[in-house]
Design a protein around this motif. Structure first.
Motif, short mmCIF file in Angstrom:
data_model
loop_
_atom_site.label_atom_id
_atom_site.label_comp_id
_atom_site.label_asym_id
_atom_site.label_seq_id
_atom_site.Cartn_x
_atom_site.Cartn_y
_atom_site.Cartn_z
N GLY A 38 -43.57 -4.01 -23.56
CA GLY A 38 -44.60 -4.02 -24.64
C GLY A 38 -45.08 -2.92 -25.01
O GLY A 38 -45.87 -2.72 -25.66
N ASP A 62 -53.31 0.40 -29.58
CA ASP A 62 -52.58 -1.00 -29.34
C ASP A 62 -51.55 -1.04 -28.61
O ASP A 62 -51.40 -2.28 -27.83
CB ASP A 62 -52.19 -1.42 -30.90
CG ASP A 62 -51.22 -0.31 -31.63
OD1 ASP A 62 -51.15 0.76 -31.14
OD2 ASP A 62 -50.45 -0.82 -32.46
N ARG A 64 -51.30 0.05 -25.55
CA ARG A 64 -51.92 -0.22 -24.24
C ARG A 64 -52.31 -1.67 -24.05
O ARG A 64 -52.17 -2.35 -23.16
CB ARG A 64 -53.29 0.59 -23.73
CG ARG A 64 -53.94 0.29 -22.52
CD ARG A 64 -55.18 1.20 -22.12
NE ARG A 64 -55.97 0.76 -23.00
CZ ARG A 64 -57.32 1.34 -22.83
NH1 ARG A 64 -57.50 1.99 -21.89
NH2 ARG A 64 -58.39 0.91 -23.59
N GLN A 65 -52.92 -2.04 -25.22
CA GLN A 65 -53.31 -3.46 -25.27
C GLN A 65 -52.24 -4.45 -25.35
O GLN A 65 -52.05 -5.60 -24.54
CB GLN A 65 -53.97 -3.83 -26.75
CG GLN A 65 -54.92 -5.04 -26.73
CD GLN A 65 -55.83 -5.26 -25.80
OE1 GLN A 65 -56.52 -4.19 -25.24
NE2 GLN A 65 -55.92 -6.47 -25.04
N ASN A 66 -51.08 -4.08 -25.91
CA ASN A 66 -49.70 -4.88 -25.92
C ASN A 66 -49.36 -4.92 -24.46
O ASN A 66 -48.83 -6.13 -23.85
CB ASN A 66 -48.61 -4.31 -26.73
CG ASN A 66 -48.88 -4.36 -28.11
OD1 ASN A 66 -49.62 -5.26 -28.65
ND2 ASN A 66 -48.30 -3.29 -28.80
N LEU A 68 -51.19 -4.67 -21.57
CA LEU A 68 -52.24 -5.63 -20.98
C LEU A 68 -51.90 -6.88 -21.31
O LEU A 68 -52.16 -7.92 -20.29
CB LEU A 68 -53.75 -5.28 -21.43
CG LEU A 68 -54.25 -3.90 -20.59
CD1 LEU A 68 -55.30 -3.58 -21.19
CD2 LEU A 68 -54.38 -4.39 -19.17
N GLU A 69 -51.49 -7.29 -22.54
CA GLU A 69 -51.34 -8.80 -23.13
C GLU A 69 -50.38 -9.55 -22.48
O GLU A 69 -50.03 -10.71 -22.03
CB GLU A 69 -51.62 -8.71 -24.50
CG GLU A 69 -53.08 -8.73 -25.01
CD GLU A 69 -53.23 -8.72 -26.45
OE1 GLU A 69 -51.86 -8.85 -27.21
OE2 GLU A 69 -53.82 -8.60 -27.06
N ARG A 70 -49.10 -8.63 -21.92
CA ARG A 70 -47.86 -8.99 -21.41
C ARG A 70 -47.93 -9.93 -20.40
O ARG A 70 -47.32 -10.84 -19.85
CB ARG A 70 -46.88 -8.06 -21.44
CG ARG A 70 -45.56 -8.58 -20.84
CD ARG A 70 -44.40 -8.09 -21.48
NE ARG A 70 -44.32 -8.04 -22.72
CZ ARG A 70 -42.94 -7.52 -23.27
NH1 ARG A 70 -42.18 -7.44 -22.62
NH2 ARG A 70 -42.99 -7.44 -24.59
N GLY A 71 -48.97 -9.42 -19.58
CA GLY A 71 -49.10 -10.44 -18.11
C GLY A 71 -48.29 -9.94 -16.88
O GLY A 71 -48.66 -8.86 -16.19
N LYS A 88 -53.86 -2.72 -14.86
CA LYS A 88 -55.11 -2.88 -15.45
C LYS A 88 -56.00 -1.81 -15.82
O LYS A 88 -55.56 -0.59 -15.65
CB LYS A 88 -56.16 -3.56 -14.07
CG LYS A 88 -56.01 -2.59 -12.97
CD LYS A 88 -56.67 -3.32 -11.72
CE LYS A 88 -56.46 -2.41 -10.60
NZ LYS A 88 -57.16 -2.92 -9.38
#
Length: 134
Positions: A38, A62, A64-66, A68-71, A88
């Motif tokens: 991501g 954005d 970095r956010q992608n 983080l959201e990937r899990g 994290k």
């Protein structure tokens, strides 16, 4: 405060206290791959004082956010093993570096200028620049 345009993530993995020498390159390729992680444009640095932890510096925010959201993140090394990754946000800089804003630690840094009137120091960090208030 992070260097302009770069947003850090802390990465830990199942490689133990002595990570493979080629790990920085493998992490760089993994986190640059939008399909696998991501991610996108980034730079990977080993966290000073902690050889098993890495900072991935993303641009823009954005990306970095992608990540983080990937899990779930796994780094597959062909013919070797698969490392589970934990990503994290890094802790606040005041816990790590004695400042109140998030900064990108660098292995090489030096003071370039000191402006006594404004109290600012410009620091060169392996291609990144940052102003620190003293």
């Amino acid at each position: 405060m992070a260097a302009p345009g770069y947003f850090p993530l802390l990465v830990e993995g199942s490689w133990g206290p002595d990570p493979p020498k080629s790990l920085i390159t493998k992490l760089q390729l993994y986190f640059q791959s939008r399909k696998r992680s991501g991610g996108g444009e980034c730079v990977v640095r080993q966290e000073p004082g902690s050889p098993a932890r890495f900072l991935v510096l993303f641009h823009p925010l954005d990306v970095r956010q992608n990540v983080l959201e990937r899990g779930n993140h796994e780094l597959v090394c062909p013919g070797k093993e698969t490392f589970k990754l934990t990503v994290k946000l890094p802790p606040a800089t005041n816990e790590v570096h004695g400042a109140s804003k998030e900064k990108i630690p660098a292995t090489e840094s030096k003071a370039k200028e000191h402006d006594k009137e404004s109290g600012k120091v410009s620091i060169e960090m392996t291609g990144l620049h940052e102003a620190v208030l003293l």
